[in-house]
Design an enzyme around this catalytic site. Structure first.
Site, PDB file in Angstrom:
ATOM      1  N   HIS A 130       0.751  -0.983   0.005  1.00 59.59           N
ATOM      2  CA  HIS A 130       0.157  -0.549   0.388  1.00 59.59           C
ATOM      3  C   HIS A 130       0.729   1.601   0.121  1.00 59.59           C
ATOM      4  O   HIS A 130       0.094   2.045  -0.928  1.00 59.59           O
ATOM      5  CB  HIS A 130      -1.023  -0.226   1.424  1.00 59.59           C
ATOM      6  CG  HIS A 130      -2.228  -1.150   1.106  1.00 59.59           C
ATOM      7  ND1 HIS A 130      -2.949  -0.613   1.926  1.00 59.59           N
ATOM      8  CD2 HIS A 130      -1.905  -1.850  -0.458  1.00 59.59           C
ATOM      9  CE1 HIS A 130      -4.513  -1.814   1.611  1.00 59.59           C
ATOM     10  NE2 HIS A 130      -3.940  -2.367   0.562  1.00 59.59           N
ATOM     11  N   TYR A 148      -9.888   4.121   3.096  1.00 59.63           N
ATOM     12  CA  TYR A 148     -10.339   3.286   3.509  1.00 59.63           C
ATOM     13  C   TYR A 148     -12.575   3.666   3.830  1.00 59.63           C
ATOM     14  O   TYR A 148     -12.692   2.438   3.397  1.00 59.63           O
ATOM     15  CB  TYR A 148      -9.857   2.870   4.535  1.00 59.63           C
ATOM     16  CG  TYR A 148      -8.506   2.438   4.252  1.00 59.63           C
ATOM     17  CD1 TYR A 148      -8.110   1.190   3.998  1.00 59.63           C
ATOM     18  CD2 TYR A 148      -7.438   3.279   4.104  1.00 59.63           C
ATOM     19  CE1 TYR A 148      -6.945   0.306   4.019  1.00 59.63           C
ATOM     20  CE2 TYR A 148      -5.505   2.617   4.111  1.00 59.63           C
ATOM     21  CZ  TYR A 148      -5.935   0.411   4.447  1.00 59.63           C
ATOM     22  OH  TYR A 148      -4.713   0.688   4.430  1.00 59.63           O
ATOM     23  N   GLU A 174       0.449   2.105   8.275  1.00 59.90           N
ATOM     24  CA  GLU A 174       0.882   2.948   7.317  1.00 59.90           C
ATOM     25  C   GLU A 174       1.025   3.740   7.455  1.00 59.90           C
ATOM     26  O   GLU A 174       2.837   4.727   7.185  1.00 59.90           O
ATOM     27  CB  GLU A 174      -0.676   2.926   6.192  1.00 59.90           C
ATOM     28  CG  GLU A 174      -0.469   1.901   5.088  1.00 59.90           C
ATOM     29  CD  GLU A 174      -2.345   1.767   4.224  1.00 59.90           C
ATOM     30  OE1 GLU A 174      -2.491   2.496   4.819  1.00 59.90           O
ATOM     31  OE2 GLU A 174      -1.864   0.598   4.158  1.00 59.90           O
ATOM     32  N   TYR A 203      11.513  -3.936  -2.570  1.00 55.96           N
ATOM     33  CA  TYR A 203      11.154  -3.288  -4.546  1.00 55.96           C
ATOM     34  C   TYR A 203      10.911  -1.737  -4.487  1.00 55.96           C
ATOM     35  O   TYR A 203      10.484  -1.323  -3.286  1.00 55.96           O
ATOM     36  CB  TYR A 203      10.265  -3.688  -4.535  1.00 55.96           C
ATOM     37  CG  TYR A 203       9.061  -3.719  -3.823  1.00 55.96           C
ATOM     38  CD1 TYR A 203       7.662  -3.347  -4.002  1.00 55.96           C
ATOM     39  CD2 TYR A 203       8.442  -5.345  -2.763  1.00 55.96           C
ATOM     40  CE1 TYR A 203       6.633  -3.054  -2.926  1.00 55.96           C
ATOM     41  CE2 TYR A 203       6.944  -5.046  -2.331  1.00 55.96           C
ATOM     42  CZ  TYR A 203       6.780  -3.763  -2.654  1.00 55.96           C
ATOM     43  OH  TYR A 203       5.741  -3.943  -1.367  1.00 55.96           O
ATOM     44  N   ARG A 253       4.115  -0.447 -11.043  1.00 58.61           N
ATOM     45  CA  ARG A 253       4.565  -1.363 -10.931  1.00 58.61           C
ATOM     46  C   ARG A 253       5.073  -1.654 -10.668  1.00 58.61           C
ATOM     47  O   ARG A 253       6.572  -0.578  -9.831  1.00 58.61           O
ATOM     48  CB  ARG A 253       4.972  -2.299 -12.410  1.00 58.61           C
ATOM     49  CG  ARG A 253       3.273  -1.940 -13.577  1.00 58.61           C
ATOM     50  CD  ARG A 253       2.097  -3.495 -13.551  1.00 58.61           C
ATOM     51  NE  ARG A 253       1.519  -3.212 -13.877  1.00 58.61           N
ATOM     52  CZ  ARG A 253       0.261  -2.306 -14.516  1.00 58.61           C
ATOM     53  NH1 ARG A 253      -0.107  -1.841 -13.448  1.00 58.61           N
ATOM     54  NH2 ARG A 253      -0.370  -2.872 -15.082  1.00 58.61           N
ATOM     55  N   GLN A 254       5.610  -2.838  -9.393  1.00 56.30           N
ATOM     56  CA  GLN A 254       6.569  -3.037  -8.887  1.00 56.30           C
ATOM     57  C   GLN A 254       7.853  -3.646  -8.938  1.00 56.30           C
ATOM     58  O   GLN A 254       7.354  -4.848  -9.721  1.00 56.30           O
ATOM     59  CB  GLN A 254       6.083  -3.812  -7.384  1.00 56.30           C
ATOM     60  CG  GLN A 254       4.618  -2.553  -6.487  1.00 56.30           C
ATOM     61  CD  GLN A 254       3.729  -2.862  -7.366  1.00 56.30           C
ATOM     62  OE1 GLN A 254       3.205  -3.940  -8.027  1.00 56.30           O
ATOM     63  NE2 GLN A 254       3.092  -1.715  -6.886  1.00 56.30           N
ATOM     64  N   TYR A 255       9.088  -3.435  -9.379  1.00 59.20           N
ATOM     65  CA  TYR A 255      10.554  -4.062  -9.477  1.00 59.20           C
ATOM     66  C   TYR A 255      11.092  -4.003  -8.079  1.00 59.20           C
ATOM     67  O   TYR A 255      11.599  -2.849  -7.298  1.00 59.20           O
ATOM     68  CB  TYR A 255      10.846  -3.664 -11.002  1.00 59.20           C
ATOM     69  CG  TYR A 255       9.313  -3.152 -11.945  1.00 59.20           C
ATOM     70  CD1 TYR A 255       9.266  -4.315 -13.129  1.00 59.20           C
ATOM     71  CD2 TYR A 255       9.157  -2.121 -11.920  1.00 59.20           C
ATOM     72  CE1 TYR A 255       8.406  -4.517 -13.545  1.00 59.20           C
ATOM     73  CE2 TYR A 255       8.403  -2.118 -13.027  1.00 59.20           C
ATOM     74  CZ  TYR A 255       7.903  -3.128 -13.791  1.00 59.20           C
ATOM     75  OH  TYR A 255       7.072  -2.904 -14.396  1.00 59.20           O
ATOM     76  N   GLY A 281      12.733 -17.785 -13.550  1.00 58.76           N
ATOM     77  CA  GLY A 281      12.512 -16.366 -13.720  1.00 58.76           C
ATOM     78  C   GLY A 281      13.566 -14.729 -13.431  1.00 58.76           C
ATOM     79  O   GLY A 281      14.129 -15.199 -12.947  1.00 58.76           O
ATOM     80  N   VAL A 282      12.337 -14.422 -13.940  1.00 59.60           N
ATOM     81  CA  VAL A 282      12.328 -12.907 -13.210  1.00 59.60           C
ATOM     82  C   VAL A 282      12.767 -12.284 -11.332  1.00 59.60           C
ATOM     83  O   VAL A 282      13.120 -12.406 -10.574  1.00 59.60           O
ATOM     84  CB  VAL A 282      12.321 -11.746 -13.267  1.00 59.60           C
ATOM     85  CG1 VAL A 282       9.993 -11.777 -12.140  1.00 59.60           C
ATOM     86  CG2 VAL A 282      12.579 -10.220 -13.104  1.00 59.60           C
ATOM     87  N   GLY A 324      -0.939 -11.485  -3.565  1.00 59.78           N
ATOM     88  CA  GLY A 324      -2.157 -11.729  -4.045  1.00 59.78           C
ATOM     89  C   GLY A 324      -2.414 -13.033  -3.815  1.00 59.78           C
ATOM     90  O   GLY A 324      -2.788 -13.311  -2.311  1.00 59.78           O
TER      91      GLY A 324
END
Length: 411
Positions: free
Chosen positions: A85, A95, A137, A187, A203-205, A274-275, A403
C-alpha cells in the site's frame, strides 16, 4: 478485536465467502471504479482484466473472516499488504470509500441474506482492519519521511540488456541527493503513463543491485502475450521500448518485508526461477558485503541460457569468491528446462530439466540454512514442499509472494 455481537455473523460468513467471495469482489470493483474512476490510477488494471485482483480480494476477505481472532497469522499478512500500500501511495481517506462499496457489494450479491445485523458486523470488522492498516501505513510513511503518494523523480543513467526478456535500468536521483538505504529483497514502484488507457499505472520491481551503490538498479522482465491469452505487460513493455538513458521516471521509496536477515550467520540459500532472480541478486550482493564469511548457495531455474539474466555478473562473483584470500564461498547451481545446443557446448549449467531439490546433494541444501524462495507461485510451492520433505523447518523458509498465494497459509 470485534464485539461479541458481531462475532457470530463474521463466523457465519466464512462458508458464504468461500462460495461468493469472487462475485462480491467483482461487484465491489465495478461499483468502486464507476464511482471513483480516478482510483484506476492506483489499482493494477491488468490484474483487473485477468481477474487476479478480484481473486486476491476474495481470498483476503475469506482469510480475514476465518482468522479474525488469529493475530499471529494475520500480522505478517497485514505487514506485507501495508508495504504494498505504501509503495502505491494508499491514503487514509481511501479506506472509507473502499468500505462503503465493499459493504454495498456484499449486500448486492447476498441479497436478502445480507441482513442489517450481518452488514453491521462486517462494517465493524472492516473498520477494525482499516484502522490497523492506516496506523501501520502512517508509521511507514513517516519512516520514509514522505507524504502518502509522494514519489521521487529519478533519471535513467544506464540501460543494459541482461537476457532475451530482461533489461536492467540504473536509476539515480535527479536532485543529486543521496538515495535512501534499502534492504536486499525490497522493491520500488515505477509510475508510467499508459496512453492506451489514459491512466497512470504503477508496477513493482525488485531492486537487483547491491545496497551500497549511488544508484538503484531494477531488472525488468518484458511480459509478452502468452499462449494462454494473457495480455502483454503494459508497463514492462513501455519501459523496454521507451525508457532510455536520460529519461526521467517517478519512483516510490523502497518497500517490502521479504528481506534478508543480516543477523543470521548460517548458510544463505537463495532459490529462484525466472525473473525471481532479481531480489536474490540483491541479497547475494548484500551478503557478500555485510557478512563476507557467510556461505551462500545460489540455485536458479530458467528456460535456457538466453533467458538467464545477470549470468555474467554471477560468474564474476563466483570467480572472485574462489580466490584464495576470500573467506566466503559462493556455490551456484543452474537448471535449464530446455537447454540449447549452445548451452550444451558451453557446459555452463548444472542440470537439464526442472529444478528438483529432492535430487540435489545435501551440501547445496544445508539443514541449518536460511532459505529464500522467489519465482512463480507454483515453483515456490513445489520447492517449499521439497525443502520441508528434506527436513528443513518451516521457519527457515521465506518467500516473496503477493496476491491469493499470500493467504494460502491462512486457509
Amino acid at each position: 478485536m470485534i464485539s461479541a455481537n458481531a462475532r457470530p455473523y463474521i463466523d457465519a460468513s466464512v462458508p458464504v465467502l468461500r462460495e461468493y467471495g469472487v462475485a462480491i469482489s467483482t461487484c465491489f470493483y465495478a461499483r468502486l471504479f464507476e464511482a471513483h474512476p480516478e482510483l484506476k490510477n492506483i489499482f493494477n488494471m491488468a490484474n483487473q482484466k485477468n481477474g487476479s485482483q478480484q481473486q486476491a480480494l476474495a481470498s483476503a476477505l475469506f482469510a480475514y473472516a476465518a482468522n479474525i481472532d488469529n493475530a499471529d497469522a494475520l500480522t505478517p499478512v497485514i505487514s506485507r499488504i501495508v508495504q504494498k500500500h505504501v509503495s502505491l501511495g494508499i491514503r487514509a481517506e481511501h479506506y472509507p470509500i473502499v468500505g462503503h462499496h465493499l459493504l454495498a457489494a456484499i449486500g448486492e450479491v447476498l441479497g436478502k441474506s445480507a441482513t442489517p445485523e450481518l452488514i453491521a458486523a462486517w462494517a465493524e470488522a472492516y473498520d477494525a482492519l482499516a484502522s490497523a492498516f492506516i496506523g501501520e501505513e502512517k508509521k511507514l510513511y513517516a519512516s520514509h519521511q514522505i507524504e502518502p503518494g509522494q514519489l521521487r523523480e529519478m533519471v535513467v543513467t544506464h540501460k543494459k540488456k541482461e537476457s532475451q526478456t530482461v533489461t536492467s535500468f540504473y536509476l539515480e536521483s535527479v536532485d543529486g541527493l543521496p538515495l535512501p538505504a534499502f534492504q536486499p529483497g525490497q522493491y520500488i514502484s515505477i509510475a508510467r503513463n499508459v496512453v492506451a488507457l489514459n491512466l497512470r499505472q504503477l508496477r513493482q520491481y525488485s531492486l537487483s543491485g547491491a545496497p551500497d551503490q549511488p544508484y538503484w538498479r531494477i531488472s525488468v522482465k518484458r511480459e509478452d502475450k502468452d499462449e494462454q491469452g494473457n495480455p502483454a505487460g503494459m508497463v514492462s513493455n513501455l519501459l523496454h521500448a521507451e525508457a532510455n538513458v536520460g529519461d526521467k521516471l517517478w519512483v516510490s521509496p523502497p518497500c517490502g518485508d521479504f528481506v534478508m536477515d543480516k543477523n543470521i550467520r548460517t548458510p544463505l540459500v537463495l532459490i529462484s526461477a525466472g525473473v525471481g532472480i532479481t531480489p536474490m541478486m540483491s541479497m547475494l550482493h548484500g551478503s557478500l558485503q555485510q557478512t563476507p564469511a557467510r556461505h551462500v548457495h545460489f540455485l536458479y531455474a530458467t528456460l535456457d541460457g538466453h533467458h538467464h539474466p545477470l549470468k555474467a555478473e554471477l560468474a564474476a562473483l563466483s570467480a572472485f569468491q574462489k580466490l584464495p584470500e576470500q573467506a566466503a564461498i559462493l556455490t551456484t547451481h543452474f537448471a535449464y528446462a530446455t537447454p540449447t545446443a549452445e548451452d550444451r557446448a558451453a557446459n555452463d549449467f548444472d542440470q537439464s530439466g526442472y529444478l528438483e531439490l529432492d535430487k540435489l546433494d545435501s551440501s547445496l541444501l544445508p539443514k541449518n540454512g536460511d532459505y529464500y524462495l522467489c519465482g512463480p507461485s507454483v515453483f515456490m510451492r513445489i520447492q517449499r514442499q521439497a525443502l520441508l520433505d528434506r527436513g528443513i523447518a518451516a521457519n527457515q523458509i521465506r518467500q516473496e509472494i503477493f496476491g491469493p498465494a499470500l493467504l494460502e497459509n491462512l486457509q
